[in-house]
Design an enzyme around this catalytic site. Structure first.
Site, short mmCIF file in Angstrom:
data_model
loop_
_atom_site.label_atom_id
_atom_site.label_comp_id
_atom_site.label_asym_id
_atom_site.label_seq_id
_atom_site.Cartn_x
_atom_site.Cartn_y
_atom_site.Cartn_z
N HIS A 1 2.10 -0.58 -5.15
CA HIS A 1 1.15 0.20 -6.09
C HIS A 1 -0.13 0.13 -5.39
O HIS A 1 -0.24 -0.97 -4.59
CB HIS A 1 1.24 -0.44 -7.38
CG HIS A 1 0.43 -1.71 -7.58
ND1 HIS A 1 1.30 -2.92 -7.29
CD2 HIS A 1 -0.62 -2.52 -7.46
CE1 HIS A 1 0.58 -3.94 -7.57
NE2 HIS A 1 -0.49 -3.68 -7.51
N HIS B 1 -4.37 0.15 -4.86
CA HIS B 1 -5.88 -0.19 -5.47
C HIS B 1 -6.98 0.57 -4.76
O HIS B 1 -6.78 0.74 -3.59
CB HIS B 1 -6.02 -1.70 -5.56
CG HIS B 1 -5.17 -2.50 -6.48
ND1 HIS B 1 -5.61 -2.51 -7.73
CD2 HIS B 1 -3.87 -3.18 -6.08
CE1 HIS B 1 -4.66 -3.29 -8.33
NE2 HIS B 1 -3.85 -3.61 -7.48
N ASP C 1 -7.46 0.56 5.32
CA ASP C 1 -7.59 1.78 4.51
C ASP C 1 -6.73 2.81 4.62
O ASP C 1 -5.89 3.01 5.78
CB ASP C 1 -9.01 2.61 4.79
CG ASP C 1 -9.23 3.83 4.01
OD1 ASP C 1 -9.21 3.59 2.82
OD2 ASP C 1 -9.72 4.88 4.31
N HIS C 2 -5.88 3.02 3.38
CA HIS C 2 -4.62 3.73 3.51
C HIS C 2 -3.31 3.04 3.97
O HIS C 2 -2.60 3.59 4.73
CB HIS C 2 -4.79 5.00 4.15
CG HIS C 2 -5.67 6.09 3.12
ND1 HIS C 2 -7.05 6.02 3.12
CD2 HIS C 2 -5.31 7.05 2.30
CE1 HIS C 2 -7.43 6.82 1.93
NE2 HIS C 2 -6.67 7.52 1.80
N GLU D 1 -10.89 -5.63 -6.95
CA GLU D 1 -9.64 -4.98 -6.93
C GLU D 1 -9.49 -3.92 -8.09
O GLU D 1 -8.74 -2.77 -8.06
CB GLU D 1 -8.65 -6.05 -7.24
CG GLU D 1 -6.94 -5.52 -6.90
CD GLU D 1 -5.98 -6.70 -7.06
OE1 GLU D 1 -5.54 -6.81 -5.70
OE2 GLU D 1 -5.72 -7.10 -7.80
NI NI Z 1 -2.20 -5.06 -7.33
#
Ligand code: NI
Length: 136
Positions: A40, A42, A80-81, A125
């Site tokens: 997932h 952030h 990043d990414h 986060e």
């Molecule tokens: Ni997380």
């Protein structure tokens, strides 16, 4: 005169919190939704703070252009990414919690900033959850 200079940055990254040496059930108990096997993402917000003596000639503690370039080159480019678990070497055997990400960022930048300056990393986060690490 000592002053703290801070620069904000951000990166988007995916992760999964789990330990390879624990069962799926134990990982689920401890990490809950963060253990989702499909990862997932952030939107991480980063604040890098450098504290030191203000230079008498320039009036700077650190040139923010230099600080910004260091963050761009060594942190944003690396994270990043990215999928932190799979794409970033430092997390091969280190659970990519916000605590550990802040620790890795601190270590990457520490070697690039003068030793007579203090370095502090604050990593959000989520808008409400953030950690701070200053190398102690
Ligand atoms: Ni997380």
């Amino acid at each position: 005169m000592r002053v703290t200079v801070s620069r904000k940055a951000h990166f988007n990254a995916a992760h999964r919190l789990y330990r390879k040496d624990w069962s799926m059930e134990k990982n689920q108990d401890v990490f809950g939704k963060c253990n989702n096997p499909n990862f997932h993402g952030h939107n991480y917000e980063l604040i890098v703070s450098v504290t030191g003596v203000v230079d008498k000639e320039t009036g700077y503690v650190i040139d923010t252009k230099i600080l910004s370039d260091l963050i761009k080159e060594h942190i944003e480019e690396a994270f990043d990414h990215k999928n932190l678990n799979e794409d970033v070497l430092e997390f091969k055997d280190l659970n990519p919690t916000a605590e550990h990400i802040a620790y890795v960022i601190w270590n990457k930048l520490r070697v690039l900033i003068d030793v007579d300056k203090e370095l502090e990393i604050t990593l959000y986060e989520t808008p409400r959850n953030f950690v701070t690490y200053k190398g102690l």
